[in-house]
Design an enzyme around this catalytic site. Structure first.
Site, short mmCIF file in Angstrom:
data_model
loop_
_atom_site.label_atom_id
_atom_site.label_comp_id
_atom_site.label_asym_id
_atom_site.label_seq_id
_atom_site.Cartn_x
_atom_site.Cartn_y
_atom_site.Cartn_z
CG ASP A 31 -2.13 0.86 1.11
OD1 ASP A 31 -3.24 0.33 1.17
OD2 ASP A 31 -1.97 2.10 0.94
CG ASN A 32 0.02 4.70 -2.56
OD1 ASN A 32 -0.98 4.55 -1.87
ND2 ASN A 32 -0.01 5.34 -3.72
CG LEU A 33 0.86 3.82 3.93
CD1 LEU A 33 1.89 4.16 5.01
CD2 LEU A 33 -0.24 2.95 4.56
CG ASP A 51 2.69 4.60 -6.21
OD1 ASP A 51 1.96 3.99 -7.05
OD2 ASP A 51 2.48 5.77 -5.87
CE1 TYR A 137 -13.24 3.10 -8.61
CE2 TYR A 137 -15.52 2.62 -9.14
CZ TYR A 137 -14.39 2.38 -8.38
OH TYR A 137 -14.42 1.41 -7.40
CG ASN A 166 -22.50 2.13 -2.94
OD1 ASN A 166 -21.50 2.60 -3.48
ND2 ASN A 166 -23.72 2.41 -3.36
CB VAL A 176 -23.35 8.94 0.25
CG1 VAL A 176 -23.84 7.55 0.61
CG2 VAL A 176 -24.42 9.95 0.57
CD GLU A 264 -31.61 19.56 -18.68
OE1 GLU A 264 -32.22 18.66 -19.31
OE2 GLU A 264 -31.25 20.63 -19.18
N GLY A 271 -21.63 11.30 -14.30
CA GLY A 271 -20.98 10.00 -14.11
C GLY A 271 -21.53 9.22 -12.93
P1 NAD Z 1 -9.72 2.75 0.04
O1 NAD Z 1 -9.36 4.06 -0.57
O2 NAD Z 1 -10.07 2.73 1.49
O3 NAD Z 1 -8.54 1.70 -0.20
C1 NAD Z 1 -7.68 1.73 -1.30
C2 NAD Z 1 -6.27 1.49 -0.80
O4 NAD Z 1 -5.38 1.47 -1.93
C3 NAD Z 1 -5.75 2.59 0.12
O5 NAD Z 1 -5.17 2.00 1.27
C4 NAD Z 1 -4.70 3.32 -0.70
O6 NAD Z 1 -3.68 3.89 0.10
C5 NAD Z 1 -4.21 2.21 -1.61
N1 NAD Z 1 -3.64 2.68 -2.88
C6 NAD Z 1 -4.23 3.53 -3.78
N2 NAD Z 1 -3.42 3.73 -4.83
C7 NAD Z 1 -2.31 2.96 -4.61
C8 NAD Z 1 -1.11 2.74 -5.35
N3 NAD Z 1 -0.88 3.35 -6.52
N4 NAD Z 1 -0.17 1.90 -4.83
C9 NAD Z 1 -0.39 1.29 -3.64
N5 NAD Z 1 -1.50 1.46 -2.91
C10 NAD Z 1 -2.45 2.30 -3.38
O7 NAD Z 1 -10.91 2.15 -0.82
P2 NAD Z 1 -11.87 0.89 -0.53
O8 NAD Z 1 -13.25 1.39 -0.41
O9 NAD Z 1 -11.30 0.04 0.53
O10 NAD Z 1 -11.78 0.12 -1.91
C11 NAD Z 1 -11.01 -1.07 -2.08
C12 NAD Z 1 -11.20 -1.60 -3.48
O11 NAD Z 1 -12.57 -1.95 -3.68
C13 NAD Z 1 -10.88 -0.59 -4.57
O12 NAD Z 1 -10.33 -1.28 -5.67
C14 NAD Z 1 -12.23 -0.02 -4.94
O13 NAD Z 1 -12.23 0.50 -6.25
C15 NAD Z 1 -13.09 -1.26 -4.81
N6 NAD Z 1 -14.51 -0.99 -4.58
C16 NAD Z 1 -14.90 -0.38 -3.41
C17 NAD Z 1 -16.26 -0.16 -3.20
C18 NAD Z 1 -16.76 0.47 -1.92
O14 NAD Z 1 -17.98 0.66 -1.80
N7 NAD Z 1 -15.94 0.78 -0.94
C19 NAD Z 1 -17.21 -0.53 -4.18
C20 NAD Z 1 -16.76 -1.11 -5.36
C21 NAD Z 1 -15.40 -1.36 -5.53
#
Ligand code: NAD
Length: 312
Positions: A31-33, A51, A137, A166, A176, A264, A271
């Site tokens: 994770d890149n935090l 990253d 996205y 979600n 939300v 509208e 999106g």
């Molecule tokens: P989140 O933002 O909490 O987690 C994403 C994590 O990825 C974070 O810890 C972030 O630091 C890390 N990250 C982002 N870019 C990075 C990179 N380039 N290199 C390394 N780490 C990176 O989001 P989430 O809600 O936990 O979502 C997790 C996954 O589930 C995502 O792929 C998201 O698209 C997918 N998703 C989430 C939902 C939802 O409702 N939460 C719905 C559909 C899909």
């Protein structure tokens, strides 16, 4: 089993890591935090701050299975900053698949999204519905799925794309419910709601989502098919105006609701998919899994969780 979880410091990823550790797996988090937090990462897991946009992110990291959950999940941002979403969600996924191919990973589980369907014609939407994303996205997630499916057919890596509705619960820091709580913390008298408030979508609590994820992954491992796409969501949906009501109730507030439609037809932003419920029949048939809470219950419980975490 040695398992790598990308995005394991984020909301869904950190709960997944907790589950995998509980199951006795040896887990490495990458994770890149950027939005994730060090304190969310289970102490028994190894954290690599890297990253995924860097092609050599995986040097020295190995695993039999990778759960690729890192992404930029801000759908709104993808409309104004498409390049961020291309890099974080398309390039990063390609780099994960390349690392998987080069290091002999057996299985990839990819966190995809309901947004691949866009404004679906059939609701609840089955997996057979076509890709018709209306956000960058959603397009990036569809691109990720197609790459995963191709790596499965071409290189024999098993791949599961999970199309999440979600997902909500503790540690959530976008979407939300989080947005409403932060706005009400600033001004408890007025709540600005993006859209006309009639947007109606499906919400699943994180513990239900984790049960579904683990069971779907285990099912894929038993199947001959190298690639599967599965919806994970709830059986019902809830309106944004009802979410505003639930969150206000949980916080003990009665704010004036100010509707801010961006289009509208009353979307929250260009999106924004207005109506979303996924068909989860396939997953229920394959695994016997069922959600234990309705969408409204999941929203209420999350509002309570986040109020404990954020409301002061
Ligand atoms: P989140 O933002 O909490 O987690 C994403 C994590 O990825 C974070 O810890 C972030 O630091 C890390 N990250 C982002 N870019 C990075 C990179 N380039 N290199 C390394 N780490 C990176 O989001 P989430 O809600 O936990 O979502 C997790 C996954 O589930 C995502 O792929 C998201 O698209 C997918 N998703 C989430 C939902 C939802 O409702 N939460 C719905 C559909 C899909």
């Amino acid at each position: 089993m040695r398992i790598v979880v990308t995005g394991g410091a984020g909301f869904i990823g950190s709960h997944l890591v907790d589950r995998l550790v509980e199951m006795g797996h040896d887990v490495a988090v990458v994770d890149n935090l950027s939005s994730g937090r060090r304190e969310f990462v289970n102490k028994a897991a190894e954290l690599h701050v890297r990253d995924l946009k860097d092609a050599d992110w995986g040097v020295g990291i190995r695993g039999e299975v990778v759960f690729h959950f890192a992404a930029n999940p801000e759908v709104r941002l993808s409309t104004t900053e498409p390049v961020v979403h291309f890099n974080e969600n398309v390039l990063a996924t390609f780099n994960v698949l390349e690392w998987a191919r080069q290091t002999g990973v057996k299985t990839v589980v990819f966190a995809s999204s309901s947004t691949v369907y866009g404004d679906a014609e059939v609701i609840p939407t089955p997996e057979e519905a076509p890709y018709k994303p209306i956000s960058v996205y959603g397009a990036a997630k569809a691109a990720g799925e197609v790459m995963c499916a191709t790596y499965a057919r071409l290189y024999g890596i098993k791949c599961l794309a999970i199309r999440y509705a979600n997902i909500v619960g503790p540690r959530l820091r976008h979407g939300v419910i989080y947005d409403f709580i932060m706005k009400l913390r600033k001004n408890p008298n007025v709540l600005e709601v993006l859209g006309d408030g009639t947007q109606r979508k499906s919400y699943l609590y994180i513990t239900d989502a984790m049960d579904a994820t683990i069971q779907a992954w285990q099912k894929l491992e038993e199947e001959k098919e190298p690639y599967m796409a599965l919806n994970v969501g709830n059986l019902d949906a809830v309106r944004v105006l009802d979410i505003a009501k639930i969150v206000s109730e949980v916080l003990g507030l009665r704010p004036e609701i100010k509707l801010v439609p961006a289009t509208e037809d009353g979307r929250g932003w260009p999106g924004d998919v207005k109506y979303m419920t996924l068909s989860i029949s396939k997953l229920m048939k394959l695994t016997g899994w069922r959600p234990t809470m309705t969408s409204a219950e999941a929203v209420r419980k999350t509002a309570e969780d986040l109020a404990r975490e954020l409301w002061r």
